[in-house]
Design a protein around this motif. Structure first.
Motif, PDB file in Angstrom:
ATOM      1  N   ARG A 115      -3.823   0.206  -4.257  1.00 54.13           N
ATOM      2  CA  ARG A 115      -2.985  -0.952  -3.943  1.00 54.13           C
ATOM      3  C   ARG A 115      -3.190  -2.065  -4.961  1.00 54.13           C
ATOM      4  O   ARG A 115      -2.227  -2.724  -5.392  1.00 54.13           O
ATOM      5  CB  ARG A 115      -3.311  -1.473  -2.539  1.00 54.13           C
ATOM      6  N   GLU A 116      -4.459  -2.276  -5.361  1.00 49.13           N
ATOM      7  CA  GLU A 116      -4.768  -3.355  -6.286  1.00 49.13           C
ATOM      8  C   GLU A 116      -4.061  -3.161  -7.629  1.00 49.13           C
ATOM      9  O   GLU A 116      -3.624  -4.114  -8.272  1.00 49.13           O
ATOM     10  CB  GLU A 116      -6.279  -3.453  -6.507  1.00 49.13           C
ATOM     11  N   THR A 117      -3.941  -1.904  -8.046  1.00 44.64           N
ATOM     12  CA  THR A 117      -3.265  -1.608  -9.317  1.00 44.64           C
ATOM     13  C   THR A 117      -1.777  -1.897  -9.219  1.00 44.64           C
ATOM     14  O   THR A 117      -1.189  -2.539 -10.094  1.00 44.64           O
ATOM     15  CB  THR A 117      -3.494  -0.137  -9.708  1.00 44.64           C
ATOM     16  N   TYR A 118      -1.151  -1.423  -8.119  1.00 44.13           N
ATOM     17  CA  TYR A 118       0.276  -1.650  -7.966  1.00 44.13           C
ATOM     18  C   TYR A 118       0.576  -3.149  -7.836  1.00 44.13           C
ATOM     19  O   TYR A 118       1.588  -3.642  -8.351  1.00 44.13           O
ATOM     20  CB  TYR A 118       0.815  -0.904  -6.750  1.00 44.13           C
TER      21      TYR A 118
ATOM     22  N   THR B 220       0.837  -1.203   0.000  1.00 44.69           N
ATOM     23  CA  THR B 220       0.000   0.000   0.000  1.00 44.69           C
ATOM     24  C   THR B 220       0.871   1.252   0.000  1.00 44.69           C
ATOM     25  O   THR B 220       0.568   2.237  -0.693  1.00 44.69           O
ATOM     26  CB  THR B 220      -0.917   0.013   1.236  1.00 44.69           C
TER      27      THR B 220
ATOM     28  N   TYR C  67       3.132   6.032  -6.008  1.00 53.21           N
ATOM     29  CA  TYR C  67       2.788   6.149  -7.431  1.00 53.21           C
ATOM     30  C   TYR C  67       1.402   6.763  -7.628  1.00 53.21           C
ATOM     31  O   TYR C  67       0.944   6.932  -8.758  1.00 53.21           O
ATOM     32  CB  TYR C  67       2.828   4.777  -8.107  1.00 53.21           C
TER      33      TYR C  67
ATOM     34  N   ARG D  92       8.276  -2.302 -12.684  1.00 56.04           N
ATOM     35  CA  ARG D  92       8.324  -0.860 -12.515  1.00 56.04           C
ATOM     36  C   ARG D  92       9.742  -0.372 -12.768  1.00 56.04           C
ATOM     37  O   ARG D  92      10.718  -1.132 -12.670  1.00 56.04           O
ATOM     38  CB  ARG D  92       7.875  -0.447 -11.114  1.00 56.04           C
TER      39      ARG D  92
ATOM     40  N   ALA E   3       2.245   1.731  -3.487  1.00 56.69           N
ATOM     41  CA  ALA E   3       1.174   2.226  -4.348  1.00 56.69           C
ATOM     42  C   ALA E   3       0.931   3.708  -4.100  1.00 56.69           C
ATOM     43  O   ALA E   3       0.685   4.483  -5.043  1.00 56.69           O
ATOM     44  CB  ALA E   3      -0.100   1.423  -4.108  1.00 56.69           C
ATOM     45  N   TRP E   4       1.002   4.119  -2.827  1.00 55.44           N
ATOM     46  CA  TRP E   4       0.797   5.538  -2.487  1.00 55.44           C
ATOM     47  C   TRP E   4       1.836   6.419  -3.170  1.00 55.44           C
ATOM     48  O   TRP E   4       1.520   7.519  -3.628  1.00 55.44           O
ATOM     49  CB  TRP E   4       0.867   5.700  -0.971  1.00 55.44           C
TER      50      TRP E   4
ATOM     51  N   VAL F 133      -1.520   5.404  -6.999  1.00 55.29           N
ATOM     52  CA  VAL F 133      -2.447   4.440  -7.595  1.00 55.29           C
ATOM     53  C   VAL F 133      -3.001   3.571  -6.468  1.00 55.29           C
ATOM     54  O   VAL F 133      -2.397   3.460  -5.390  1.00 55.29           O
ATOM     55  CB  VAL F 133      -1.754   3.550  -8.655  1.00 55.29           C
TER      56      VAL F 133
END
Length: 355
Positions: A345-348, A335, A341, A354, A338-339, A343
């Motif tokens: 969490r599910e997307t990352y 999480t 980026y 990357r 993801a933060w 986006v």
């Protein structure tokens, strides 16, 4: 009077070369030669004449610090009124006589303030206008105005009446030297720096040197910068600070610079940071994401540290660990990644790779 209302493709094609030309002016180093000093001396005399003021005596100094001291002494020992009415009043008069007059003429000829030209060139000259710089006339370290005004004349073909372009030439000649402080009967003028190191990050140019001063002058006065942050000399000149010294530092930006100087992995070990959680990095196969608590005094607000590994090798071919700060209420490393980026969490978590 010829007016310029918009840029053509031919105009835009000249920007890159023009920016490089004036960035070179802003980055010019080395003490002035006798011929260069003669150019600067004549330019300041013309500037004062344009402002309707008596020609000044010039005090040549080896650095901006020396120029400040020389100006202060000259004002204190003055017995003939040289020190009267000094400061902003004199500066405003000289600028009104030289720069402001050209600026008004340029705006009249352009039809509006030329942000369509000024902003691209200003971006290229960011290194020449550091936020720490506070002078009355910045010389070669503050030359973006001369850049866009001279482009309008020399490339854009803007035609103005009177002696306005002569005043621009005067201002351009002044950029031969470093910063200056203007007074009623004299001007204290600094030499150019002898050392200047910058780095370019995207469209931003900032001062940076990892093993010495980022900018220095012939008399030894120097300033140290870490990725654009001004820092104490001992942070750069030695092996860096230990954790006790880092945690005693009041300035949050300098604290961060001190940690970056040694590396976040070192700080994690040396400070004995508490690991919150670890997880495989979905976007960087074979590497992990590690989340740590940070001491409260590191940043101005509660945050946690996410320790990651580069998604791509650096120039040496190595993959290095680096630290990113994330909100203190995030307890999951994925999480947190993801933060960074922006986006979900599910997307990352679905990333294959990357950078």
């Amino acid at each position: 009077m010829k007016r310029i209302e918009a840029l053509t493709d031919e105009h835009r094609a000249t920007f890159g070369e023009w920016v490089e030309k004036w960035v070179a002016v802003g980055h010019r180093t080395g003490t002035l030669t006798p011929a260069e000093w003669a150019t600067v001396d004549a330019a300041y005399r013309r500037a004062y004449r344009f402002a309707g003021k008596p020609e000044p005596a010039l005090i040549r100094s080896r650095s901006p610090l020396a120029a400040c001291v020389a100006a202060h002494v000259a004002v204190q020992v003055s017995r003939d009124g040289v020190g009267d009415g000094v400061g902003d009043g004199v500066w405003a008069g000289v600028w009104a006589g030289v720069g402001a007059g050209v600026g008004d003429g340029v705006r009249d000829g352009v039809g509006q303030y030329p942000t369509w030209l000024h902003e691209p060139i200003k971006a290229g000259l960011a290194a020449a206008k550091q936020s720490w710089w506070d002078t009355h006339w910045g010389g070669n370290l503050w030359c973006d105005w001369e850049a866009w005004a001279s482009w309008l004349r020399d490339i854009g073909g803007l035609e103005l009446t009177g002696d306005l372009w002569q005043r621009l030439d005067c201002s351009i000649d002044i950029t031969t030297a470093g910063p200056a402080w203007l007074f009623g009967g004299f001007a204290a003028v600094s030499d150019r720096p002898t050392v200047l190191h910058v780095e370019r990050v995207g469209t931003v140019t900032r001062m940076h040197c990892e093993d010495g001063p980022a900018i220095a002058w012939a008399d030894g006065w120097a300033l140290h910068f870490w990725h654009g942050i001004r820092v104490p000399a001992d942070l750069i000149e030695g092996d860096g600070w230990d954790t006790d010294r880092i945690l005693r530092e009041d300035n949050a930006e300098i604290r961060r610079a001190a940690i970056e100087r040694k590396g976040w992995p070192w700080f994690v070990r040396a400070a004995g940071l508490t690991e919150i959680a670890t997880a495989p990095d979905p976007g960087n196969s074979g590497n992990s994401l590690r989340l740590y608590d940070l001491p409260e005094q590191i940043f101005d607000e509660p945050v946690r540290l996410l320790l990651c590994t580069n998604g791509s090798p650096d120039r040496s071919g190595a993959r290095r660990d680096y630290g990113l700060t994330v909100p203190a209420d995030i307890g999951d490393p994925v999480t947190a990644a993801a933060w960074t980026y922006d986006v979900p969490r599910e997307t990352y978590a679905l990333l294959q790779r990357r950078t």
